[in-house]
Design a protein around this motif. Sequence first.
Motif, short mmCIF file in Angstrom:
data_model
loop_
_atom_site.label_atom_id
_atom_site.label_comp_id
_atom_site.label_asym_id
_atom_site.label_seq_id
_atom_site.Cartn_x
_atom_site.Cartn_y
_atom_site.Cartn_z
N VAL A 1 0.82 -1.21 0.00
CA VAL A 1 0.00 0.00 0.00
C VAL A 1 0.86 1.27 0.00
O VAL A 1 0.51 2.25 -0.66
N THR A 2 1.97 1.24 0.70
CA THR A 2 2.84 2.43 0.72
C THR A 2 3.43 2.69 -0.66
O THR A 2 3.46 3.83 -1.13
N ARG A 3 3.88 1.64 -1.32
CA ARG A 3 4.47 1.82 -2.66
C ARG A 3 3.42 2.32 -3.66
O ARG A 3 3.71 3.16 -4.50
N ARG A 4 2.20 1.81 -3.55
CA ARG A 4 1.14 2.32 -4.42
C ARG A 4 0.88 3.79 -4.11
O ARG A 4 0.66 4.60 -5.01
N GLY A 5 0.92 4.15 -2.84
CA GLY A 5 0.74 5.54 -2.44
C GLY A 5 1.84 6.43 -2.98
O GLY A 5 1.58 7.56 -3.41
N VAL A 6 3.07 5.94 -2.96
CA VAL A 6 4.19 6.70 -3.52
C VAL A 6 3.95 6.98 -5.00
O VAL A 6 4.13 8.10 -5.48
N LEU A 7 3.51 5.97 -5.73
CA LEU A 7 3.23 6.17 -7.16
C LEU A 7 2.14 7.21 -7.36
O LEU A 7 2.24 8.06 -8.25
N ASP B 1 7.15 15.31 -8.92
CA ASP B 1 8.33 14.65 -8.39
C ASP B 1 8.45 14.99 -6.91
O ASP B 1 7.93 16.01 -6.45
N ALA B 2 9.15 14.13 -6.17
CA ALA B 2 9.32 14.37 -4.74
C ALA B 2 10.63 13.76 -4.26
O ALA B 2 11.09 12.76 -4.82
N SER B 3 11.19 14.36 -3.25
CA SER B 3 12.41 13.80 -2.66
C SER B 3 12.02 12.63 -1.77
O SER B 3 10.88 12.53 -1.31
N ILE B 4 12.98 11.76 -1.52
CA ILE B 4 12.72 10.64 -0.62
C ILE B 4 12.37 11.16 0.76
O ILE B 4 11.49 10.62 1.43
N THR B 5 13.00 12.24 1.17
CA THR B 5 12.69 12.85 2.47
C THR B 5 11.24 13.31 2.53
O THR B 5 10.53 13.04 3.51
N ASP B 6 10.78 13.98 1.48
CA ASP B 6 9.37 14.42 1.43
C ASP B 6 8.42 13.24 1.49
O ASP B 6 7.41 13.28 2.20
N LEU B 7 8.74 12.19 0.74
CA LEU B 7 7.88 11.00 0.73
C LEU B 7 7.85 10.35 2.12
O LEU B 7 6.79 9.94 2.59
N ALA B 8 9.02 10.27 2.75
CA ALA B 8 9.08 9.67 4.09
C ALA B 8 8.20 10.46 5.07
O ALA B 8 7.48 9.87 5.88
N ARG C 1 5.56 12.39 4.30
CA ARG C 1 4.15 12.22 3.93
C ARG C 1 3.58 10.90 4.44
O ARG C 1 2.40 10.80 4.76
N PHE C 2 4.42 9.86 4.44
CA PHE C 2 3.95 8.53 4.85
C PHE C 2 4.34 8.19 6.29
O PHE C 2 4.17 7.05 6.72
N HIS C 3 4.85 9.20 7.01
CA HIS C 3 5.22 9.02 8.42
C HIS C 3 6.14 7.82 8.60
O HIS C 3 5.88 6.93 9.42
N MET C 4 7.20 7.80 7.79
CA MET C 4 8.16 6.69 7.82
C MET C 4 9.56 7.22 8.06
O MET C 4 9.82 8.41 7.87
N THR C 5 10.44 6.31 8.39
CA THR C 5 11.84 6.68 8.49
C THR C 5 12.40 6.82 7.08
O THR C 5 11.84 6.27 6.11
N LEU C 6 13.47 7.54 6.96
CA LEU C 6 14.12 7.72 5.67
C LEU C 6 14.60 6.38 5.13
O LEU C 6 14.44 6.09 3.94
N THR C 7 15.13 5.53 6.01
CA THR C 7 15.60 4.20 5.60
C THR C 7 14.45 3.35 5.06
O THR C 7 14.60 2.68 4.04
N GLY C 8 13.31 3.39 5.74
CA GLY C 8 12.14 2.64 5.28
C GLY C 8 11.67 3.10 3.91
O GLY C 8 11.38 2.28 3.03
N MET C 9 11.63 4.41 3.71
CA MET C 9 11.18 4.92 2.42
C MET C 9 12.19 4.59 1.33
O MET C 9 11.81 4.27 0.19
N LYS C 10 13.48 4.63 1.64
CA LYS C 10 14.50 4.27 0.65
C LYS C 10 14.30 2.84 0.17
O LYS C 10 14.46 2.55 -1.02
N LYS C 11 13.93 1.95 1.08
CA LYS C 11 13.68 0.55 0.70
C LYS C 11 12.48 0.45 -0.23
O LYS C 11 12.53 -0.27 -1.23
#
Length: 120
Positions: free
Chosen positions: A18-24, A31-38, A40-50
Amino acid sequence: MVHYQTRLDTTFAALSDVTRRGVLEQLVGSDASITDLAERFHMTLTGMKKHVSVLEQAGLVITEKVGRVRTCRLGPHRLEEEAAWIEQHRQLWSARFDALDEVVAHLKRKEKAHVQGKGK
């Protein structure tokens, strides 16, 4: 055939979360930075990078690093093969359900005729 199946597996695995579908969905707008995505989804930067890495492996996302910022955008993979695979199986199951509907209708007519025959 093996390459085709591997690509389908990779794509469907990427879309299964669900998170990956949300990222799409987020990247459709801009476009968005990984930091912005993290954030938005209340995640750690490491989790979003994965998550982004999985999307990148499937060709659904492209990342570009400028300085310290890694920006994500939609990739070139447009899901044509996956849509064709889904459509092929939808048609197969639709035909099977249509055939099942015919069997059920036939059995109902037969049962109705049997009941009416007994009532006489």
